[in-house]
Design an enzyme around this catalytic site. Sequence first.
Site, PDB file in Angstrom:
ATOM      1  N   CYS A  39      -0.279  -5.668  -2.064  1.00 49.22           N
ATOM      2  CA  CYS A  39       0.253  -6.259  -3.292  1.00 49.22           C
ATOM      3  C   CYS A  39       0.779  -5.213  -4.273  1.00 49.22           C
ATOM      4  O   CYS A  39       0.420  -4.029  -4.211  1.00 49.22           O
ATOM      5  CB  CYS A  39      -0.816  -7.043  -4.037  1.00 49.22           C
ATOM      6  SG  CYS A  39      -1.477  -8.415  -3.126  1.00 49.22           S
ATOM      7  N   GLY A  90       4.922  -5.462  -1.210  1.00 51.21           N
ATOM      8  CA  GLY A  90       4.653  -6.840  -0.786  1.00 51.21           C
ATOM      9  C   GLY A  90       5.937  -7.604  -0.662  1.00 51.21           C
ATOM     10  O   GLY A  90       6.699  -7.673  -1.613  1.00 51.21           O
ATOM     11  N   ASN A 111      -4.105  -6.774  -7.186  1.00 49.57           N
ATOM     12  CA  ASN A 111      -3.819  -5.885  -6.061  1.00 49.57           C
ATOM     13  C   ASN A 111      -5.142  -5.294  -5.594  1.00 49.57           C
ATOM     14  O   ASN A 111      -5.868  -4.690  -6.385  1.00 49.57           O
ATOM     15  CB  ASN A 111      -2.847  -4.776  -6.508  1.00 49.57           C
ATOM     16  CG  ASN A 111      -2.592  -3.709  -5.439  1.00 49.57           C
ATOM     17  OD1 ASN A 111      -2.263  -2.587  -5.765  1.00 49.57           O
ATOM     18  ND2 ASN A 111      -2.746  -4.047  -4.161  1.00 49.57           N
ATOM     19  N   GLY A 112      -5.438  -5.532  -4.304  1.00 49.37           N
ATOM     20  CA  GLY A 112      -6.703  -5.018  -3.774  1.00 49.37           C
ATOM     21  C   GLY A 112      -7.414  -6.104  -3.004  1.00 49.37           C
ATOM     22  O   GLY A 112      -6.841  -7.150  -2.706  1.00 49.37           O
ATOM     23  N   CYS A 115      -6.898   5.575  -3.018  1.00 52.30           N
ATOM     24  CA  CYS A 115      -6.481   5.439  -1.619  1.00 52.30           C
ATOM     25  C   CYS A 115      -5.531   6.571  -1.229  1.00 52.30           C
ATOM     26  O   CYS A 115      -4.463   6.727  -1.822  1.00 52.30           O
ATOM     27  CB  CYS A 115      -5.779   4.098  -1.443  1.00 52.30           C
ATOM     28  SG  CYS A 115      -4.950   3.920   0.146  1.00 52.30           S
ATOM     29  N   TYR A 124       1.980   7.314   2.457  1.00 47.53           N
ATOM     30  CA  TYR A 124       3.012   6.388   2.923  1.00 47.53           C
ATOM     31  C   TYR A 124       3.403   5.268   1.961  1.00 47.53           C
ATOM     32  O   TYR A 124       4.577   4.953   1.841  1.00 47.53           O
ATOM     33  CB  TYR A 124       2.577   5.766   4.261  1.00 47.53           C
ATOM     34  CG  TYR A 124       3.489   4.672   4.741  1.00 47.53           C
ATOM     35  CD1 TYR A 124       4.795   4.963   5.169  1.00 47.53           C
ATOM     36  CD2 TYR A 124       3.079   3.333   4.731  1.00 47.53           C
ATOM     37  CE1 TYR A 124       5.642   3.947   5.594  1.00 47.53           C
ATOM     38  CE2 TYR A 124       3.932   2.323   5.165  1.00 47.53           C
ATOM     39  CZ  TYR A 124       5.207   2.636   5.590  1.00 47.53           C
ATOM     40  OH  TYR A 124       6.037   1.642   6.004  1.00 47.53           O
ATOM     41  N   ASP A 173       6.140  12.313  11.445  1.00 50.92           N
ATOM     42  CA  ASP A 173       5.900  10.976  10.892  1.00 50.92           C
ATOM     43  C   ASP A 173       4.632  11.023  10.041  1.00 50.92           C
ATOM     44  O   ASP A 173       3.881  11.996  10.076  1.00 50.92           O
ATOM     45  CB  ASP A 173       5.782   9.928  12.012  1.00 50.92           C
ATOM     46  CG  ASP A 173       6.128   8.534  11.506  1.00 50.92           C
ATOM     47  OD1 ASP A 173       6.451   8.388  10.302  1.00 50.92           O
ATOM     48  OD2 ASP A 173       6.111   7.588  12.312  1.00 50.92           O
ATOM     49  N   CYS A 193     -10.157   8.066  -1.461  1.00 51.91           N
ATOM     50  CA  CYS A 193     -10.795   7.256  -0.430  1.00 51.91           C
ATOM     51  C   CYS A 193     -10.173   7.628   0.904  1.00 51.91           C
ATOM     52  O   CYS A 193      -8.969   7.460   1.114  1.00 51.91           O
ATOM     53  CB  CYS A 193     -10.587   5.767  -0.698  1.00 51.91           C
ATOM     54  SG  CYS A 193     -11.284   4.746   0.625  1.00 51.91           S
ATOM     55  N   CYS A 197     -10.482   5.290   6.034  1.00 51.13           N
ATOM     56  CA  CYS A 197      -9.800   4.951   7.294  1.00 51.13           C
ATOM     57  C   CYS A 197      -9.793   6.137   8.248  1.00 51.13           C
ATOM     58  O   CYS A 197      -9.587   5.969   9.440  1.00 51.13           O
ATOM     59  CB  CYS A 197      -8.389   4.423   7.029  1.00 51.13           C
ATOM     60  SG  CYS A 197      -7.341   5.516   6.077  1.00 51.13           S
TER      61      CYS A 197
END
Lengths: 471, 471, 471, 471
Positions: free
Chosen positions: D14, D41, D113-114, D248, D254, D357, D446, D449
């Site tokens: 979002c 989004g 958003n989140g 994040c 990206y 990339d 964060c 991932c």
Amino acid sequence: MENDSVLDKLHEECGVFGIFDTTLSIGKCVYEGLIALQHRGQESAGIVVSSGDLVTVEKGMGLVEDALADLDHLRGHIGIGHVRYATTGASEVQNIQPLLGSYKCGNIGLAHNGNLTNTLDLRKDLEGQGAVFETTTDSEIILHMLGRSKEKNLEERIKKTCRCIEGAYSLVIFTGEMLIGVRDPQGYRPLCIGKTKHGYILASESCAIDAVHGTFLRDVKAGEIVIIDEQGIHSSYISETVNNQHTCVFEYIYFARPDSVIDGQGVYESRFEMGRQLARETQYEADIVMPIPSSGTAAALGYAQESGIPYMEGLVRHHKVERTFIKPNQEARELAVRQKMDVLPHIVQDKRIILVDDSIVRGTTSKIIVDILRQGGAKKIYLCISSEPIQFPCYYGIDTSVQSELIAYGRSLEEIRTYIGVDRLYYISHDGLAASMKAVHPSQLCLACFNGHYTSNLPKEVESGDTYDLQ
Amino acid sequence: MENDSVLDKLHEECGVFGIFDTTLSIGKCVYEGLIALQHRGQESAGIVVSSGDLVTVEKGMGLVEDALADLDHLRGHIGIGHVRYATTGASEVQNIQPLLGSYKCGNIGLAHNGNLTNTLDLRKDLEGQGAVFETTTDSEIILHMLGRSKEKNLEERIKKTCRCIEGAYSLVIFTGEMLIGVRDPQGYRPLCIGKTKHGYILASESCAIDAVHGTFLRDVKAGEIVIIDEQGIHSSYISETVNNQHTCVFEYIYFARPDSVIDGQGVYESRFEMGRQLARETQYEADIVMPIPSSGTAAALGYAQESGIPYMEGLVRHHKVERTFIKPNQEARELAVRQKMDVLPHIVQDKRIILVDDSIVRGTTSKIIVDILRQGGAKKIYLCISSEPIQFPCYYGIDTSVQSELIAYGRSLEEIRTYIGVDRLYYISHDGLAASMKAVHPSQLCLACFNGHYTSNLPKEVESGDTYDLQ
Amino acid sequence: MENDSVLDKLHEECGVFGIFDTTLSIGKCVYEGLIALQHRGQESAGIVVSSGDLVTVEKGMGLVEDALADLDHLRGHIGIGHVRYATTGASEVQNIQPLLGSYKCGNIGLAHNGNLTNTLDLRKDLEGQGAVFETTTDSEIILHMLGRSKEKNLEERIKKTCRCIEGAYSLVIFTGEMLIGVRDPQGYRPLCIGKTKHGYILASESCAIDAVHGTFLRDVKAGEIVIIDEQGIHSSYISETVNNQHTCVFEYIYFARPDSVIDGQGVYESRFEMGRQLARETQYEADIVMPIPSSGTAAALGYAQESGIPYMEGLVRHHKVERTFIKPNQEARELAVRQKMDVLPHIVQDKRIILVDDSIVRGTTSKIIVDILRQGGAKKIYLCISSEPIQFPCYYGIDTSVQSELIAYGRSLEEIRTYIGVDRLYYISHDGLAASMKAVHPSQLCLACFNGHYTSNLPKEVESGDTYDLQ
Amino acid sequence: MENDSVLDKLHEECGVFGIFDTTLSIGKCVYEGLIALQHRGQESAGIVVSSGDLVTVEKGMGLVEDALADLDHLRGHIGIGHVRYATTGASEVQNIQPLLGSYKCGNIGLAHNGNLTNTLDLRKDLEGQGAVFETTTDSEIILHMLGRSKEKNLEERIKKTCRCIEGAYSLVIFTGEMLIGVRDPQGYRPLCIGKTKHGYILASESCAIDAVHGTFLRDVKAGEIVIIDEQGIHSSYISETVNNQHTCVFEYIYFARPDSVIDGQGVYESRFEMGRQLARETQYEADIVMPIPSSGTAAALGYAQESGIPYMEGLVRHHKVERTFIKPNQEARELAVRQKMDVLPHIVQDKRIILVDDSIVRGTTSKIIVDILRQGGAKKIYLCISSEPIQFPCYYGIDTSVQSELIAYGRSLEEIRTYIGVDRLYYISHDGLAASMKAVHPSQLCLACFNGHYTSNLPKEVESGDTYDLQ
């Protein structure tokens, strides 16, 4: 305007409208005129407006309100418009009328109601001379002939062209300077003239003149060419020989809007008289007179008045808009008819009903409606039709089915009655039908779909359809 | 289905439909049911279908056929649908019914026909308890009260809720397991039960049961809660006290489809009887009886039968689709009415006409139509109305104008007659109206718009409109 | 594909594609080919497919994906397609290519990239012979000449026609039996041949052959007619005299897609070489080399490699779709450019920037971008252009502005530099440009927009526009 | 803005935007802000504007330009907007944000958003208290909690609510009088403050402030509540304890637009640095550095600058708009990728290529692109990735695949290299990545991932999807 395509009705193929007026908003006027003619063609619509040098165009598929979204860019003092029936499909966009061309003498626009019967010969001949056809309409032939004529002015070119083409045509044509109306020498299709405050109108039916607040002047005569320009209005004739006129009888029976007057004869009035005549001819005893809505309403009212039997409406027709023209199969068509018609059991139960309609084409819808009435408890159904049996196809601009599908072709009255499932069936007599139109003599009517007496040459071969694979 | 918004008519505010059947294509059935109820609401439509766990939704603005484009994704065995009137606008998309929610006991869907009269208090109270309203509909109040109730099962929650809400409500509710119908204790709005081969239908009118080939069982009683699930159908009641029912009289006079039967009384039959009654009461001498199409047709036919004066249709109504709901100004509205109605001078010229209609709200349309008839040459116009004068606004789900706009409010019969411009004006008598509905006793009708006897509490303050600034 | 209309760029006017293959889904192939050629025309698109007798058509306004909604009805083994620039508007629907006609020898379809220069004479002549033009395209002249030719077969008719028409034309033509490609004797516009497993492809650029997984065979030669039918492929020539070819230099500089190869010369490779050449010619000292995205990217990379100065991207271009082609005014255009381009201050701040672009037309966009860079803190901006100054309009199919609007027309380098607001301005030298295209000799290029040496006759009068008032 | 759905990329869920200004055209400003946030989004968009009492709404499915057709009716001085990813479908219309509600203290609007991580418990608890959920978003939980809170004013209600909810949330909220921004105590998602001439802006990224010509002030702090009203701007905090922030890391790698600055760190700058770092870490010998466009461009430029190896673009990406989000199957996806990417054989043939990339998610796209390069003749392909291997799913608002689909989950570097088909594969080192973002300390990021160190509680059970059958 609803779309009647699921009903088993004859289809008028087109309506045309033209206006010459330097003071009005022309695009809007043509639009309003086409709205009034919507019943004559519901598959595409177009308007072209000329300001002398510049031509602006708005065309599209569907009903007038869907097809013509933007009128603001239409500018000028001469405009013509067209509504049309035909097979649908995006690939047919190039066929939407009015046709527009640029030729030796400038721009030309053309809207055509009717159907030519010698197209194959003409087209072959024109192609032999190098013509390239960019649509699949018979109307484009007229455009090419006008372009190719050696005559000096458009009026003479039109005369020359009209002496070559055969069949039915009511045309509205414009150039940078004038608006022209042409009605074929048989006068198959209607065309009439109206007056605005500062100009003139041409329209398929008088109701379109009313719709733009014009005053009805008169019908265009069979074989007449009406030219409207800054000097005013004047006439000329395709041929000096006077033809016998043959106006399509079905304009009175079903096609035209009830508030129109064609060749001096009121449309509603004729339908009402046909009903009275049916009452005199049948003398049926019954409890109620009832129309198949809406096509039989005027005749049913006439029947009721003449017979003294109460008029009642036992079928409710829902005016929902159909979005699709060709229903996929018989089952879907039947469902569509049943969605359109509901019975009121309170009205029909245990009643002997005189059911009135204008015509029977293939008989499929009539059969379903009779079935609906039986389910509603009707005791007896006497079906009275205000036209003679349709036994022959029309080549002059009406979409009849192929002859073999016409229920009256090669079948006795008793066979038709049994198929439809009514207790009695009666078609109006030839003389009775004739007597219902007081202002028009029967010899001035085209009755070919009843008796096969075609009043001009027939096409060499019936055209195979509307796909692009012409000839 | 055409949109009548340019005509000066009362507007029904909603229609509801529900079905429980494990064997049918539920989305398609609800769609067909809504098509049949289209006359009850033309601004938005919605369908929700539940398969137990999963709920699928299709909603949109406009007529059913425009609003609900894709039915294929609707899967399940319980479905409800809704058609709605209200102010239009993209911003109102969140208000389209059925409303959907997830609460303690699972998913719930709700469609509401009617209007609650104690919304301000309830909403304030609920907000005080922490509720957040995500639409501006009164129906969302019911959703919140069901969610907040302490009762164990939904049936008890519904009872509890219905004892708190006041006004008019015919509800169709679903959860993962059942379909529920509720009709308020006064029974203002209709709701009936039908049977399919393997399940049940709930619908505002019986015509929607017919449309999906169901069989009419009976009306839901005033104050009844009908619960349909896998076990079958059973009933419960909001209160043990039996209320006197007050079905809206205008369902019979104008709203409902003529082929519906409400609380045992045929709709067409009542309208026809009102016309016969008008004939007996007026005893006018005239040349023809003529309806204002289509609202006056059934009564005009009754008048004609009773009086023996011929029924004729001198006004042609064009069923063109209106795309815009609120015409910008009086001039545009007048133009729109004139586009909808054409006069047939052959019928009306020099005639004394008994003109029949169902009601007069603000009188604006009637005035224009009378003017059209005068232009067509009518000699005398005697206007007969099959309802009593509308003098009071409705708070139970009908969009009447504000009281000051009602022509009958504070005006004498003679003042109304002069404004509309007819030679004579007659409203049906109270007793005559009552006598026209043989299966319903007058004490079982809500006649508040005629006499101001409101049969439940009125709203504290009349709601200011449909904008988002509620309270 | 995004629409570049707000940027101040030259516009290619068309792209064409054709395929003959009895084993593939032809409609889908033409569609994919047109997607690959989308950069050559973004205002309308069309596909026609022939199965021998039957022709099916899909056309529309806008990008390929918007214009061509339904491919399923396209059936046959020969298909051609077209993408087009031109003024937009619903009234121009009749101009969407491919053009379709029916003439003496059957159906014919035609897609044209380029611009004829003797249209006025030809059109006047054809109209004098009776031709009626139904579009305002110059391409329709070819259709009429093919129809009117006395030659026996289409190949001879094409030769005869091509000897009469002047200017630029790469044509793809089909009939019921064959697919034909024609490239004018100067070879202004590209056209190449590809091979599928069982058939052949014709396309404006090799990238479209790749897009349908075909194999590039070779370019169509200047003056060549390529005929593909069931027997295979064979060639013929418009004239026996060998012309000197003049391929449009701007295909290499800007128009063609970088992954295309035209007349043996890789497009990306030439752009990269132009950048290297600019580096050698300018020898500027700077901190970074930066393109105006995306038109200057390849040349900027070449410049960076040759000079050793780091390549950096300090402008971000947003690929948002423009829905409207002609922005209403200068202010709105400027806003649109600013929405498309964002500066990265981290990159440009306090930097001496070599800014590389392909060309300057009117200078308006360059001026805005330079302003954006200044706001981002750029210290020095040296603008290097990989084309010579554009001083003359193109009559061979490129939409240059009128001459007076070309910034390089009648202005000195210093005047242009001042207008755009850069510190230095450099255009590639004639010899440098020539040297960048190793596979093409400079004498084989059309450089008329740089030097005014038009290589075929010019139009008698420059056409006034795209409105319907031709001549 | 193009839609990247066919590429194998992480999806931001979002973007939010809010503005308080009494002098600007608010609807237009929010629209421009959302256009700048379109990359965050692309499935639906919405704007709500408040004028104190009245709230106006515009919402729709698709890209901002498609979804928000009519801005003219949006009136007021406070506006918020939202762009959103999620599963698509007409039935999801009710989920389009901003959410709107009316509660005890008036109207409230919310854009989120989140992703919350304790929704199941909260929702169960709220439903137990009688709440009815009318959407399937986690954001509606916040609305209900705000409505249900006993605190006097909204600021306190927000604090109370934020102390109960867990996970990631950057919120923009409005009421009749104020605009409020909230960033969760971990600061997972960005949110920043800008200044207009007479008011304030809140936006997910600074690029949206630039887009409406505002001035960037500062980022909202983790755990901060920013309140903007007629008095100006003031702050408050969710908790008095200072949390460690965890922005994040993928916003830098990206998601965010390159011209944005988040928490003081330029986005383009970090990507460029990551490329330089990759060059230092790999020291590969090669002929060219090449990005996978556009995700690898900035890092590839950094790699080229640091290594001195020429930067070349051998892949052309076509910015065509995807209309469908979920491609039906693997084959169709592969075709879609191949349509988006073309190789320039002139660039890649016989070259050793450093291919750069940002990340590899499932590896499917990378594999196809490598295959395309091989077909173009690439000799060696060394793939360098500017993120660490993604091995763990995100619960804070990013749509990663399920863990089993992540190529780096449970596979060795060699296994991944073999699957993708490159000659060498290298992921940036943890320290190298950290070093690339000079303004942000690694402890403030964060990185869950990469390393599975989730910095707040995880959801009890991973939500089953976006269908309506929640709980």
